[in-house]
Design an enzyme around this catalytic site. Structure first.
Site, short mmCIF file in Angstrom:
data_model
loop_
_atom_site.label_atom_id
_atom_site.label_comp_id
_atom_site.label_asym_id
_atom_site.label_seq_id
_atom_site.Cartn_x
_atom_site.Cartn_y
_atom_site.Cartn_z
N SER A 142 0.85 -1.20 0.00
CA SER A 142 0.00 0.00 0.00
C SER A 142 0.88 1.24 0.00
CB SER A 142 -0.89 0.01 1.24
OG SER A 142 -1.59 1.23 1.36
N TYR A 156 -1.70 -1.33 10.29
CA TYR A 156 -1.86 -1.46 8.84
C TYR A 156 -0.65 -0.95 8.07
CZ TYR A 156 -4.08 -1.49 4.27
OH TYR A 156 -4.36 -1.74 2.95
#
Length: 271
Positions: A142, A156
């Site tokens: 990401s 995350y």
């Protein structure tokens, strides 16, 4: 040389980027193994791909949060004589709220799905790729892995930064064996991710130009992997953000992260 019909294993294939990868790979002439928890969705997608592309699709449901999930998945592949050429480590999710707001087993399951399972799958499937002199591994990371950590979704960004570094080392170790490893780094992507985490209403406040479709992310990822790119950030906006993050002082980017987190994160106890 790649096989005439490569076999691709896609984790988290029931929706979002995983389903888009399955469709793209089928269109490119791949046979597929699809895995996720939601069996009905996997079966529906498998039938769609068989009908549209006359491809062979095997459905092997698995919950990668379980410690025995990856060994069992690989045993099922071996039992069927399936040799994986493309590994798409896509399964993932977020745990909204502050770190101490969730019980430890929730975080442990997160680690297994987003960090341990991708590494173990690569470890188990790499020997076959090396033996055949061909392989592709895509670790769906990401843009968050390049940015400062933010309050909310505490693990995350850390897990995505891990996937980026893991991909870089794995690529260097295996390039001479005909294996490409790519950390694919999308930004905000239209999918169920934010519905599952309960942050859709917050995310809808972001401008539309910051979003990409899952299909656009996957097209870029497929091409980047074939080119041999080790890290690929999708979309011009996201590449600009990454470049700015590298140029700006850490103190400023952390301040900016803290400010923006309040707009699109579930901060729980911090509110």
């Amino acid at each position: 040389m790649p096989p005439s019909r490569p076999l691709s294993l896609v984790t988290g294939a029931s929706a979002g980027i995983g389903a888009a990868f399955a469709r793209e790979l089928a269109a490119q002439g791949h046979d597929l193994v699809l895995t996720a928890r939601r069996v009905e969705r996997l079966e529906a997608l498998a039938q769609e791909l068989r009908d549209q592309h006359q491809t062979t699709v095997t459905v092997l449901p698995a919950d990668l949060a379980g410690p025995a999930a990856v060994p069992r998945l690989c045993e099922a592949l071996d039992a069927r004589g399936l040799r994986v050429d493309w590994l798409i480590n896509n399964a993932g999710y977020g745990v909204p709220g502050t770190f101490d707001a969730a019980p430890w087993p929730v975080h442990e399951a997160f680690f297994r799905v987003l960090m341990i399972a991708p590494a173990e799958l690569a470890w188990r499937l790499l020997p076959g790729m090396r033996e055949r002199g061909y392989g592709r591994i895509v670790n769906v990371a990401s843009l968050a892995g390049h940015a400062p950590g933010s309050a909310g979704h505490t693990l995350y960004a850390a897990s995505k930064a891990y996937l980026i570094k893991f991909s870089q080392s794995l690529a260097l170790e295996n390039r001479q064996h005909g294996i490409h490893v790519c950390a694919l780094c999308p930004g905000f992507t239209w999918s169920e991710f934010h519905d599952v985490t309960g942050t859709r209403q917050l995310m809808n406040k972001l401008p539309t130009f910051m979003w990409q479709s899952a299909e656009a992310v996957v097209r870029e990822g497929y091409e980047a992997t074939e080119r041999g790119d080790v890290v690929h950030v999708t979309g011009r906006v996201n590449r600009f953000i990454k470049a700015m993050m590298k140029l700006l002082p850490d103190k400023f980017t952390l301040w900016l992260s803290a400010k923006e987190s309040k707009r699109y994160r579930d901060l729980g106890a911090l509110d």
